[in-house]
Design a protein around this motif. Structure first.
Motif, PDB file in Angstrom:
ATOM      1  N   SER A  79     106.476 -44.999  75.223  1.00  0.00           N
ATOM      2  CA  SER A  79     105.222 -43.924  74.857  1.00  0.00           C
ATOM      3  C   SER A  79     105.439 -42.528  75.280  1.00  0.00           C
ATOM      4  CB  SER A  79     104.322 -44.495  75.927  1.00  0.00           C
ATOM      5  OG  SER A  79     103.274 -43.440  75.792  1.00  0.00           O
ATOM      6  N   ARG A  80     104.976 -41.889  74.154  1.00  0.00           N
ATOM      7  CA  ARG A  80     105.099 -40.246  74.531  1.00  0.00           C
ATOM      8  C   ARG A  80     103.890 -39.630  75.371  1.00  0.00           C
ATOM      9  NH1 ARG A  80     102.141 -36.818  71.203  1.00  0.00           N
ATOM     10  NH2 ARG A  80     103.886 -35.297  70.702  1.00  0.00           N
ATOM     11  N   THR A  81     103.523 -40.432  76.210  1.00  0.00           N
ATOM     12  CA  THR A  81     102.526 -39.987  77.001  1.00  0.00           C
ATOM     13  C   THR A  81     102.799 -40.607  78.320  1.00  0.00           C
ATOM     14  OG1 THR A  81     100.062 -39.765  77.242  1.00  0.00           O
ATOM     15  CG2 THR A  81     100.885 -41.885  76.597  1.00  0.00           C
ATOM     16  N   CYS A  82     102.192 -39.986  79.317  1.00  0.00           N
ATOM     17  CA  CYS A  82     101.978 -40.444  80.844  1.00  0.00           C
ATOM     18  C   CYS A  82     100.706 -40.182  81.211  1.00  0.00           C
ATOM     19  CB  CYS A  82     103.238 -39.522  81.466  1.00  0.00           C
ATOM     20  SG  CYS A  82     103.178 -37.992  81.560  1.00  0.00           S
ATOM     21  N   VAL A  83      99.939 -41.288  81.294  1.00  0.00           N
ATOM     22  CA  VAL A  83      98.444 -41.360  81.625  1.00  0.00           C
ATOM     23  C   VAL A  83      98.066 -41.023  83.178  1.00  0.00           C
ATOM     24  CG1 VAL A  83      96.190 -42.479  81.335  1.00  0.00           C
ATOM     25  CG2 VAL A  83      98.284 -43.145  79.768  1.00  0.00           C
ATOM     26  N   LEU A  84      97.504 -40.032  83.306  1.00  0.00           N
ATOM     27  CA  LEU A  84      96.985 -39.317  84.754  1.00  0.00           C
ATOM     28  C   LEU A  84      95.535 -39.062  84.498  1.00  0.00           C
ATOM     29  CD1 LEU A  84      99.828 -36.438  84.634  1.00  0.00           C
ATOM     30  CD2 LEU A  84      99.856 -38.827  85.525  1.00  0.00           C
ATOM     31  N   THR A  85      95.101 -39.639  85.796  1.00  0.00           N
ATOM     32  CA  THR A  85      93.610 -39.174  86.351  1.00  0.00           C
ATOM     33  C   THR A  85      93.692 -37.729  86.911  1.00  0.00           C
ATOM     34  OG1 THR A  85      93.120 -41.519  86.576  1.00  0.00           O
ATOM     35  CG2 THR A  85      91.499 -39.865  87.685  1.00  0.00           C
ATOM     36  N   GLY A  86      92.847 -36.843  86.272  1.00  0.00           N
ATOM     37  CA  GLY A  86      92.989 -35.582  86.738  1.00  0.00           C
ATOM     38  C   GLY A  86      91.436 -35.151  87.327  1.00  0.00           C
TER      39      GLY A  86
END
Length: 358
Positions: free
Chosen positions: A148-155
Motif C-alpha cells: 500500500s501507498r498509505t500508512c493508516v494513522l489515528t490522529g
C-alpha cells in the motif's frame, strides 16, 4: 483524462525460508554505522528463537511494538523522537509483523526526514521528502499493507493515512513460513480484510482492468482457501500471502468502499481493530454488496467465527456524530462505492442508521 502515475514497491522477494536472506538484502542499504531499526510485533517478544534470526549488526536495535491499539500519530512522533535522540540517523526501518507494525515502519521511516508531526501529513500527497530505507515483512496475511501507498494513522481529529508515493516500501519480503503460527480467529479477521477490499474494489466506480486483474485473483484465492479447502496447510499460507499481495495491488489503482469507510469511524471512536472492524461492518452490508456478503457469511459459518454484535448500543448522539464525521471524511472511498453523487446517497441520517445496526 489524466492518468495516475503511482509508485510501487521497489523490490520483492518471495518464498518459504526467504527470511534467512535478510542480512544480505540489508547489507547494501547500510550507511556507515547508522543502525537498522527492526520494529517487531509484540507477538514475538517471548519467542527468542525467532528474534535470534534477525541479523543484528553494530548498533542495530529491535523495538517491540505494542499493537494493542492501531497506530497513532503520537506513537509515530515518539518513536521518531526516540530514534533521533538515540542515534541521530538510521540506515532504515524494517517492519516485521501485521498491518499496524508495517504502517508504523512506513510512517516513522517518513518522519525521520520530514519536519513536524505525522498528523500534518494525514491526507493525500502531503509528504514532500523521501524517508529513510523502509522494508516490510508481513507475519500475517490480508491487510495489503506491504504494497500500500498509505500508512493508516489515528490522529487528534481523524483516522486517515499518510497517502503518498514516498510511503511505499523500498523492499518487501514475502515468506509464508512466518504466518504459519497465526491464531485461527486473527488469521480469519485479517484475511477478510483482503476479501472485503477486493469486493469493494471490484464493485467500485474506480474499477479498471489493472485493478480488476489483481482483485479477481485475490478474491478467487480467498474463496478457494476459506470455502473449498478442508484443512489449513502450507499451501493455504502461501495462497493467502499472495491473495494479500494481489489484493493490495488491486486497490493501488482503485479504492476500497463502504465497509472501510464505516469501519474507520468505529476504529477512531471505539479503537476497533481494522480486520475485525471490517468484518463487523461488512456483515451488515447486503444492500451494497449482496454476493460478497453472502460468501462472507458462508466463510464465517464454515470456520465457526464469531462476529461481534451490538457494539454501538448505548452510544450517545455525540459519539455517533464523531463516527459519522470520521467516516464521511473518507471522500474517495465513498465516491468509489457510490459515485460522484455519493453525498446525496449516503446522508448523515442513513449513515447513523447503519452505525446503529452494528
Amino acid at each position: 483524462m489524466k492518468f495516475r502515475n503511482f509508485k510501487m514497491v521497489g523490490y520483492v522477494i518471495y518464498g518459504l525460508g526467504s527470511f534467512d536472506q535478510l542480512d544480505e538484502i540489508l547489507a547494501p542499504q547500510r550507511k556507515g554505522d547508522a543502525p537498522m531499526i527492526f520494529f517487531v510485533d509484540e507477538y514475538f517478544k517471548d519467542k527468542p528463537a525467532f528474534l535470534s534470526r534477525i541479523p543484528l549488526q553494530g548498533k542495530d536495535k529491535i523495538v517491540i511494538i505494542d499493537v494493542t491499539h492501531e497506530p497513532k500519530t503520537t506513537q509515530v512522533d515518539k518513536l521518531r523522537d526516540d530514534l533521533k535522540a538515540a542515534f541521530g540517523e538510521v540506515s532504515g526501518i524494517i517492519g516485521i509483523g501485521g498491518g499496524s507494525v508495517m504502517d508504523l515502519a512506513k510512517a516513522v521511516g517518513l518522519m525521520m526526514t520530514n519536519p513536524g508531526s505525522s498528523a500534518d501529513y494525514q491526507g493525500w500527497d502531503l509528504v514532500k521528502v523521501r524517508g529513510v530505507y523502509k522494508m516490510g515483512i508481513p507475519t500475517i496475511s490480508g491487510t495489503g499493507a506491504e504494497v500500500s501507498r498509505t500508512c493508516v494513522l489515528t490522529g487528534p481529529t481523524r483516522k486517515l493515512g499518510m497517502n503518498s508515493d514516498f510511503t511505499t516500501f523500498d523492499q518487501i519480503m514475502l515468506d509464508p513460513s512466518l504466518t504459519s503460527s497465526v491464531p485461527a480467529n486473527q488469521r480469519f479477521y485479517t484475511a477478510m480484510d483482503c476479501f472485503i477490499h477486493c469486493v469493494e474494489s471490484l464493485q467500485g466506480t474506480y474499477l479498471n482492468a489493472f485493478s480488476k486483474s489483481y482483485g479477481e485473483k485475490a478474491q478467487e484465492l480467498c474463496e478457494e482457501i476459506f470455502l473449498e479447502k478442508k484443512q489449513w496447510d502450507d499451501d493455504a499460507d502461501e495462497k493467502l500471502m499472495m491473495a494479500s499481495y494481489a489484493g493490495g495491488m488491486s486497490i493501488a489503482y482503485s479504492q476500497v468502499g463502504v465497509a472501510h469507510a464505516v469501519s474507520y469511524g468505529l476504529a477512531y471512536l471505539l479503537g476497533t481493530k481494522h480486520g475485525i472492524g471490517n468484518c463487523i461492518v461488512f456483515d451488515k452490508l447486503e444492500e451494497f454488496y449482496p454476493d460478497g456478503v453472502k460468501k462472507f457469511k458462508a466463510m464465517v459459518k464454515k470456520h465457526n467465527i464469531e462476529i461481534p454484535q451490538h457494539i454501538t448500543k448505548g452510544l450517545t448522539d455525540e459519539q455517533f456524530d464523531t463516527m459519522i464525521n470520521v467516516s464521511l471524511g473518507m471522500a474517495p472511498l465513498w465516491e468509489n462505492a457510490l459515485g460522484k453523487d455519493w453525498q446525496q446517497i449516503m446522508t448523515r441520517e442513513r449513515l447513523r442508521k447503519l452505525y446503529e445496526q452494528l
